[in-house]
Design a protein around this motif. Structure first.
Motif, PDB file in Angstrom:
ATOM      1  N   ILE A 219       0.846  -1.194   0.000  1.00 27.12           N
ATOM      2  CA  ILE A 219       0.000   0.000   0.000  1.00 27.12           C
ATOM      3  C   ILE A 219       0.882   1.245   0.000  1.00 27.12           C
ATOM      4  O   ILE A 219       1.853   1.330   0.757  1.00 27.12           O
ATOM      5  CB  ILE A 219      -0.935   0.048   1.228  1.00 27.12           C
ATOM      6  N   SER A 220       0.529   2.183  -0.837  1.00 23.33           N
ATOM      7  CA  SER A 220       1.243   3.449  -0.893  1.00 23.33           C
ATOM      8  C   SER A 220       0.219   4.575  -0.770  1.00 23.33           C
ATOM      9  O   SER A 220      -0.647   4.719  -1.631  1.00 23.33           O
ATOM     10  CB  SER A 220       1.980   3.553  -2.226  1.00 23.33           C
ATOM     11  N   ARG A 221       0.315   5.346   0.319  1.00 22.91           N
ATOM     12  CA  ARG A 221      -0.688   6.396   0.567  1.00 22.91           C
ATOM     13  C   ARG A 221      -0.056   7.774   0.483  1.00 22.91           C
ATOM     14  O   ARG A 221       1.132   7.943   0.771  1.00 22.91           O
ATOM     15  CB  ARG A 221      -1.315   6.217   1.957  1.00 22.91           C
ATOM     16  N   PHE A 222      -0.865   8.741   0.085  1.00 20.64           N
ATOM     17  CA  PHE A 222      -0.358  10.111  -0.026  1.00 20.64           C
ATOM     18  C   PHE A 222      -1.416  11.111   0.394  1.00 20.64           C
ATOM     19  O   PHE A 222      -2.599  10.794   0.522  1.00 20.64           O
ATOM     20  CB  PHE A 222       0.088  10.406  -1.465  1.00 20.64           C
ATOM     21  N   ARG A 223      -0.910  12.334   0.626  1.00 21.79           N
ATOM     22  CA  ARG A 223      -1.780  13.482   0.862  1.00 21.79           C
ATOM     23  C   ARG A 223      -1.394  14.512  -0.184  1.00 21.79           C
ATOM     24  O   ARG A 223      -0.197  14.794  -0.354  1.00 21.79           O
ATOM     25  CB  ARG A 223      -1.504  14.019   2.262  1.00 21.79           C
ATOM     26  N   ALA A 224      -2.344  15.048  -0.895  1.00 20.72           N
ATOM     27  CA  ALA A 224      -2.041  16.024  -1.937  1.00 20.72           C
ATOM     28  C   ALA A 224      -2.684  17.371  -1.586  1.00 20.72           C
ATOM     29  O   ALA A 224      -3.861  17.429  -1.232  1.00 20.72           O
ATOM     30  CB  ALA A 224      -2.563  15.536  -3.287  1.00 20.72           C
ATOM     31  N   LEU A 225      -1.865  18.437  -1.656  1.00 19.50           N
ATOM     32  CA  LEU A 225      -2.337  19.782  -1.337  1.00 19.50           C
ATOM     33  C   LEU A 225      -2.187  20.669  -2.566  1.00 19.50           C
ATOM     34  O   LEU A 225      -1.150  20.636  -3.236  1.00 19.50           O
ATOM     35  CB  LEU A 225      -1.483  20.389  -0.207  1.00 19.50           C
ATOM     36  N   PHE A 226      -3.209  21.457  -2.869  1.00 17.52           N
ATOM     37  CA  PHE A 226      -3.213  22.328  -4.035  1.00 17.52           C
ATOM     38  C   PHE A 226      -3.495  23.759  -3.577  1.00 17.52           C
ATOM     39  O   PHE A 226      -4.479  23.996  -2.886  1.00 17.52           O
ATOM     40  CB  PHE A 226      -4.278  21.865  -5.035  1.00 17.52           C
ATOM     41  N   SER A 227      -2.614  24.702  -3.964  1.00 20.26           N
ATOM     42  CA  SER A 227      -2.779  26.090  -3.526  1.00 20.26           C
ATOM     43  C   SER A 227      -3.000  26.985  -4.730  1.00 20.26           C
ATOM     44  O   SER A 227      -2.075  27.227  -5.519  1.00 20.26           O
ATOM     45  CB  SER A 227      -1.524  26.581  -2.785  1.00 20.26           C
ATOM     46  N   GLY A 228      -4.210  27.478  -4.879  1.00 21.65           N
ATOM     47  CA  GLY A 228      -4.547  28.374  -5.984  1.00 21.65           C
ATOM     48  C   GLY A 228      -4.908  29.746  -5.450  1.00 21.65           C
ATOM     49  O   GLY A 228      -4.281  30.247  -4.526  1.00 21.65           O
ATOM     50  N   ARG A 229      -5.974  30.356  -6.011  1.00 22.89           N
ATOM     51  CA  ARG A 229      -6.359  31.698  -5.582  1.00 22.89           C
ATOM     52  C   ARG A 229      -7.878  31.832  -5.590  1.00 22.89           C
ATOM     53  O   ARG A 229      -8.536  31.440  -6.559  1.00 22.89           O
ATOM     54  CB  ARG A 229      -5.737  32.729  -6.526  1.00 22.89           C
ATOM     55  N   ALA A 277     -15.500  26.559   1.179  1.00 14.92           N
ATOM     56  CA  ALA A 277     -16.574  25.639   0.810  1.00 14.92           C
ATOM     57  C   ALA A 277     -17.743  26.444   0.258  1.00 14.92           C
ATOM     58  O   ALA A 277     -18.742  26.662   0.923  1.00 14.92           O
ATOM     59  CB  ALA A 277     -16.999  24.828   2.028  1.00 14.92           C
ATOM     60  N   ALA A 278     -17.553  26.951  -0.955  1.00 15.06           N
ATOM     61  CA  ALA A 278     -18.589  27.818  -1.545  1.00 15.06           C
ATOM     62  C   ALA A 278     -18.635  27.569  -3.038  1.00 15.06           C
ATOM     63  O   ALA A 278     -17.624  27.224  -3.646  1.00 15.06           O
ATOM     64  CB  ALA A 278     -18.240  29.287  -1.279  1.00 15.06           C
ATOM     65  N   VAL A 279     -19.811  27.755  -3.619  1.00 15.02           N
ATOM     66  CA  VAL A 279     -19.942  27.516  -5.054  1.00 15.02           C
ATOM     67  C   VAL A 279     -19.722  28.807  -5.850  1.00 15.02           C
ATOM     68  O   VAL A 279     -19.484  28.773  -7.049  1.00 15.02           O
ATOM     69  CB  VAL A 279     -21.313  26.862  -5.362  1.00 15.02           C
ATOM     70  N   ASN A 280     -19.744  29.945  -5.158  1.00 19.57           N
ATOM     71  CA  ASN A 280     -19.588  31.205  -5.884  1.00 19.57           C
ATOM     72  C   ASN A 280     -18.198  31.814  -5.725  1.00 19.57           C
ATOM     73  O   ASN A 280     -17.991  32.985  -5.963  1.00 19.57           O
ATOM     74  CB  ASN A 280     -20.670  32.204  -5.439  1.00 19.57           C
ATOM     75  N   VAL A 281     -17.263  30.985  -5.276  1.00 20.17           N
ATOM     76  CA  VAL A 281     -15.863  31.420  -5.156  1.00 20.17           C
ATOM     77  C   VAL A 281     -14.976  30.361  -5.813  1.00 20.17           C
ATOM     78  O   VAL A 281     -15.186  29.167  -5.602  1.00 20.17           O
ATOM     79  CB  VAL A 281     -15.438  31.559  -3.669  1.00 20.17           C
ATOM     80  N   VAL A 282     -14.017  30.800  -6.629  1.00 24.87           N
ATOM     81  CA  VAL A 282     -13.041  29.858  -7.192  1.00 24.87           C
ATOM     82  C   VAL A 282     -12.247  29.251  -6.022  1.00 24.87           C
ATOM     83  O   VAL A 282     -11.835  29.964  -5.108  1.00 24.87           O
ATOM     84  CB  VAL A 282     -12.094  30.590  -8.165  1.00 24.87           C
ATOM     85  N   THR A 283     -12.059  27.942  -6.057  1.00 27.41           N
ATOM     86  CA  THR A 283     -11.424  27.240  -4.930  1.00 27.41           C
ATOM     87  C   THR A 283      -9.970  27.684  -4.751  1.00 27.41           C
ATOM     88  O   THR A 283      -9.159  27.601  -5.680  1.00 27.41           O
ATOM     89  CB  THR A 283     -11.481  25.716  -5.156  1.00 27.41           C
ATOM     90  N   ALA A 284      -9.665  28.152  -3.548  1.00 30.51           N
ATOM     91  CA  ALA A 284      -8.319  28.639  -3.260  1.00 30.51           C
ATOM     92  C   ALA A 284      -7.370  27.493  -2.910  1.00 30.51           C
ATOM     93  O   ALA A 284      -6.243  27.430  -3.398  1.00 30.51           O
ATOM     94  CB  ALA A 284      -8.367  29.641  -2.103  1.00 30.51           C
ATOM     95  N   THR A 285      -7.820  26.606  -2.046  1.00 28.63           N
ATOM     96  CA  THR A 285      -6.978  25.447  -1.696  1.00 28.63           C
ATOM     97  C   THR A 285      -7.830  24.192  -1.722  1.00 28.63           C
ATOM     98  O   THR A 285      -9.018  24.209  -1.402  1.00 28.63           O
ATOM     99  CB  THR A 285      -6.335  25.589  -0.298  1.00 28.63           C
TER     100      THR A 285
END
Ligand code: ZN
Length: 418
Positions: A219-229, A277-285
């Motif tokens: 098993i190989s597990r990971f955590r992935a983090l994405f930082s946008g704006r 957690a909003a639908v009217n905002v571009v996802t920041a992270t």
């Protein structure tokens, strides 16, 4: 001359009674049959198992890591045969995962005692503490401790509220310091055998009543983090967005794509969060966790490289920062060929229909296999269902599996492991 004995025989009613007794010990108000290792009820279940061991004539103890250990003395070879599994469950789990192996191993002891047959080997039965992944993300806590692989870093793993595994262990009466030093001397153990439900559909499809496990998944597990704006959902043009959620979504699909290329390989993503957690905002992270499973370490390493590259590509296309953090790889665990050979011979001699197979689920046996020659027997799961309340194995199949376990113990006692 040894004392005469009758042929030891498995009693299905006793298996049924044991499974029913454990099924009665569940956390109130939770779904299915829930008995998590870090909850209070599991402690009662392990104490019940300890009493059963004592009643069956075993010397019992609870080691520093909460493992319940029973020993039936042999005639003095000084060598040991070890059996065991676990009695904790996932949230909303079933009645058979793990418990079949513990109740079954106890039945082997009872059948031996009742028949008057004494083994040369000591027979040790273990109810391993916390086999299922706990809320801190760690599984096989007891077996890891037993082979000396539980570390200080493990104890410092924390949940979303910042509580540590060490605190949670202390709350259920397992001293974290004692758990760290609970490594057992396994040099006298010739073999470890775990009986377990298959948790998949293969045996049922094959019409086989016994599974002979060739290897247990890596098993190989990971955590992935994405930082946008974060940006306005209505006014920000599509081509200038730095949408972390889209980069994460592309990476989730890459997990599916990469894992789908192999026959026995698996890939799964979960625990996805988009912020805000909003639908009217571009996802920041965005963040998610994922895993690959497969029988070959080389494939797992290759999958790690490809997934990391895919995540970076998804990020670059959108000017989103990417951080993929891999947890230490759990190597696939091949079962010892000598043990597998003995188990195969026993199952054939008993006239049971059997299939060899690969375990895509992890087990204490995978941990033990790194220290002790190890084998595993499976019994079928109806419709392949497991980790859910519908989990079911017929009593006849369980009894056949325990009979195979009993005769494996007799064969291993006489012939040792070749
Ligand atoms: Zn299990």
């Amino acid at each position: 001359m040894s004392r005469p004995f009758t042929q030891p025989t498995v009693v299905a009613d006793r298996l049924d009674a044991g499974l029913r007794a454990l099924a009665g010990l569940v956390e109130p108000g939770r779904p299915g049959w829930t008995r998590t290792a870090l909850g209070e009820v599991d402690r009662d279940a392990r104490e019940l198992v300890r009493r059963w061991m004592a009643d069956a004539g075993m010397e019992t103890r609870v080691d520093g890591a909460g493992n319940v250990v029973g020993r039936l003395r042999g005639t003095g070879s000084g060598r040991t045969i070890m059996l065991g599994s676990h009695t904790d469950t996932v949230v909303g789990g079933g009645r058979f995962d793990g418990t079949v192996g513990v109740v079954g191993a106890l039945e082997v002891v009872r059948a031996l005692r009742e028949s008057g047959r004494r083994l040369e080997h000591d027979l040790v039965v273990v109810d391993f503490f916390d086999e299922e992944p706990n809320e801190f993300g760690l599984s096989c806590v007891g077996s890891r401790a037993m082979v000396g692989e539980l570390t200080r870093e493990h104890l410092e793993m924390h949940d979303e509220e910042g509580r540590t595994l060490a605190d949670a262990l202390a709350r259920v009466g397992v001293d974290p310091g004692a758990a760290l030093t609970a490594r057992a001397d396994l040099s006298d153990v010739d073999v470890f055998v775990e009986l377990h439900i298959e948790q998949g559909p293969y045996l049922e499809q094959q019409g086989a009543s016994i599974g002979l496990v060739e290897s247990i998944t890596g098993i190989s597990r990971f955590r992935a983090l994405f930082s946008g704006r974060a940006d306005h959902a209505g006014t920000t043009p599509m081509d200038v967005r730095r949408d972390a959620g889209c980069a994460a979504a592309g990476t989730v699909l890459a997990v599916e794509r990469i894992a789908g290329e192999g026959a026995l390989t698996k890939g799964t993503s979960g625990a996805v969060t988009f912020t805000p957690a909003a639908v009217n905002v571009v996802t920041a992270t965005a963040e998610f966790r994922g895993e690959f499973r497969g029988p070959e370490a080389e494939w797992l390493r290759h999958a790690q490289d490809r997934l990391t590259a895919a995540a970076q590509e998804e990020g670059e296309r959108r000017q989103v920062g990417v951080d993929v953090e891999w947890l230490p790889l759990q190597e696939p665990a091949p079962m010892a060929p000598g043990v597998l050979g003995t188990l195969t011979g026993v199952v054939d001699a008993l006239g049971l229909s059997a299939s060899r197979l690969f375990s895509g689920a992890e087990h204490d046996a995978a941990v033990l296999a790194r220290s002790v020659p190890t084998g595993m027997l499976f019994v079928p799961s109806r419709d392949g269902r497991s980790h859910c309340p519908e989990e079911w194995t017929d009593l006849d199949d369980i009894a056949a599996g325990v009979t195979a376990l009993l005769h494996s113990v007799l064969a291993l006692d006489e012939g040792g492991v070749r």
